[in-house]
Write an enzyme that holds these catalytic residues in place. Structure first.
Site, PDB file in Angstrom:
ATOM      1  N   ASP A  24     -49.500 -53.957 -25.129  1.00  0.00           N
ATOM      2  CA  ASP A  24     -50.373 -53.022 -25.834  1.00  0.00           C
ATOM      3  C   ASP A  24     -51.754 -53.635 -26.067  1.00  0.00           C
ATOM      4  O   ASP A  24     -51.875 -54.849 -26.248  1.00  0.00           O
ATOM      5  CB  ASP A  24     -49.731 -52.656 -27.177  1.00  0.00           C
ATOM      6  CG  ASP A  24     -50.354 -51.416 -27.791  1.00  0.00           C
ATOM      7  OD1 ASP A  24     -51.014 -50.649 -27.062  1.00  0.00           O
ATOM      8  OD2 ASP A  24     -50.201 -51.223 -29.010  1.00  0.00           O
ATOM      9  N   HIS A  41     -57.083 -51.850 -18.545  1.00  0.00           N
ATOM     10  CA  HIS A  41     -55.804 -51.785 -17.825  1.00  0.00           C
ATOM     11  C   HIS A  41     -55.816 -52.713 -16.610  1.00  0.00           C
ATOM     12  O   HIS A  41     -54.800 -53.351 -16.287  1.00  0.00           O
ATOM     13  CB  HIS A  41     -55.506 -50.351 -17.403  1.00  0.00           C
ATOM     14  CG  HIS A  41     -55.243 -49.424 -18.561  1.00  0.00           C
ATOM     15  ND1 HIS A  41     -54.304 -49.712 -19.536  1.00  0.00           N
ATOM     16  CD2 HIS A  41     -55.795 -48.229 -18.892  1.00  0.00           C
ATOM     17  CE1 HIS A  41     -54.284 -48.725 -20.420  1.00  0.00           C
ATOM     18  NE2 HIS A  41     -55.181 -47.829 -20.063  1.00  0.00           N
ATOM     19  N   LEU A 135     -36.905 -65.158 -10.689  1.00  0.00           N
ATOM     20  CA  LEU A 135     -37.153 -64.282 -11.836  1.00  0.00           C
ATOM     21  C   LEU A 135     -36.797 -62.842 -11.506  1.00  0.00           C
ATOM     22  O   LEU A 135     -37.115 -62.339 -10.432  1.00  0.00           O
ATOM     23  CB  LEU A 135     -38.627 -64.365 -12.245  1.00  0.00           C
ATOM     24  CG  LEU A 135     -39.073 -63.405 -13.367  1.00  0.00           C
ATOM     25  CD1 LEU A 135     -38.462 -63.810 -14.693  1.00  0.00           C
ATOM     26  CD2 LEU A 135     -40.592 -63.347 -13.453  1.00  0.00           C
TER      27      LEU A 135
END
Length: 246
Positions: A24, A41, A135
Site C-alpha cells: 500500500d 505504481h 521461492l
C-alpha cells in the site's frame, strides 16, 4: 546480496516461511512528489523485484503479494487501465528472470474480469515457472478474501450436489481444499505498508493465526533492509495458536 547481521539471525528456524504483503502507498508516494498515481505504481513494481530477490537470503520460501483487489475496480478508469497495462508489461519483462532465478509464479483471484491478453500471460507465466523449486511467488490479482470464500463454497456445494462429497464429511479441513491457495501453506506473517491498520479483505481464511505487522513506510520505500528488520521482529514473537506458554 546480504543484510547482515539481520540475515544471519533471520535465516534460522525462527523466521517466517510464508510472508504475505499488502503493498500500500504507491499513489500517495507519487502524489507527494507531484507525480501521477501511476508513477507510484511503477515504482512499487520495481520494489517487488528487490523483495523477491531478498526472500531466499532471508529464509522466506513463500511470498504472496496483493497486487489488485476486487474493490480496486472502483478507482478511476485511467488508473485501472494503467495498472492492467503495468501488469502485462511486468509479466512479460520479469518471467525469464524468474525462471533464471528459479522462482515459481502463481496467480490467485478471479480471472474472469481480466482482459484476455493478461489472462494468457498469467497462464504462460505459471507454465514457464512450473518446474522452478526456489521461492514460491503468488500474485493476488483481482482478488478478494470474501470473493474467494464465496467461489470456494460454490465449488464445494456443487461437489455435494453431484455426490462427490457428503455433507457430513465437510469440516474445517474441507473448505481450504477449494480455496485459490489450496497448494500453499497459510501465511506466518502479513505485512501492510503505508500506515493503514486494516487487512482489506486479504487472505481472510488463511490468515486466522498469522502475525501482523503494520508499518508506516510507503511501499515504494520498503527496502530489503526494512523487510529484513520486520522479519527479525517476527522472530521475537511467541506464537501460541490458542494455547498457553510452556
Amino acid at each position: 546480496m546480504t543484510y547482515a547481521p539481520v540475515a544471519e539471525k533471520q535465516s534460522g528456524s525462527d523466521g517466517p516461511r510464508h510472508v504475505a504483503i499488502i503493498m500500500d502507498g504507491n499513489g500517495r508516494w507519487a502524489q507527494a512528489r507531484g507525480r501521477p498515481r501511476l508513477y507510484g505504481h511503477h515504482a512499487g513494481a520495481r520494489r517487488v523485484r528487490e523483495i523477491v530477490e531478498a526472500c531466499p537470503v532471508l529464509g522466506v520460501r513463500y511470498l504472496t503479494i496483493f497486487a489488485f483487489s476486487t474493490e480496486n475496480w472502483k478507482r478511476t478508469q485511467t488508473e485501472v487501465a494503467g495498472l492492467m497495462s503495468l501488469f502485462r508489461r511486468y509479466i512479460m519483462k520479469e518471467m525469464q528472470e524468474f525462471v533464471r532465478e528459479n522462482v515459481r509464479v502463481r496467480f490467485i483471484g478471479d480471472r474472469h474480469r481480466l482482459d484476455s491478453k493478461l489472462r494468457v500471460l498469467m497462464d504462460e507465466a505459471e507454465a514457464m515457472t512450473e518446474a522452478c523449486t526456489g521461492l514460491n511467488l503468488t500474485i493476488a490479482l483481482n482478488y478478494g478474501g470474501r470473493d474467494e470464500v464465496a467461489r470456494a463454497t460454490k465449488r464445494l456445494a456443487l461437489d455435494v450436489a453431484e455426490g462427490r462429497l457428503k455433507p457430513e464429511d465437510v469440516d474445517l479441513e474441507t473448505l481450504p481444499r477449494y480455496l485459490d491457495t489450496c497448494v500453499l501453506p497459510d501465511p506466518d506473517l502479513v505485512i501492510r505498508t503505508s500506515g493503514e491498520a486494516r487487512i482489506s479483505n486479504f487472505l481472510l481464511w488463511q490468515s486466522a493465526y498469522a502475525e501482523y505487522e503494520f508499518i508506516d513506510t510507503l511501499w515504494p520505500d520498503f527496502t530489503a533492509e526494512i523487510f529484513a528488520e520486520v522479519l527479525l521482529q517476527y522472530g521475537t514473537r511467541e506464537r501460541r495458536f490458542g494455547a498457553v506458554s510452556a
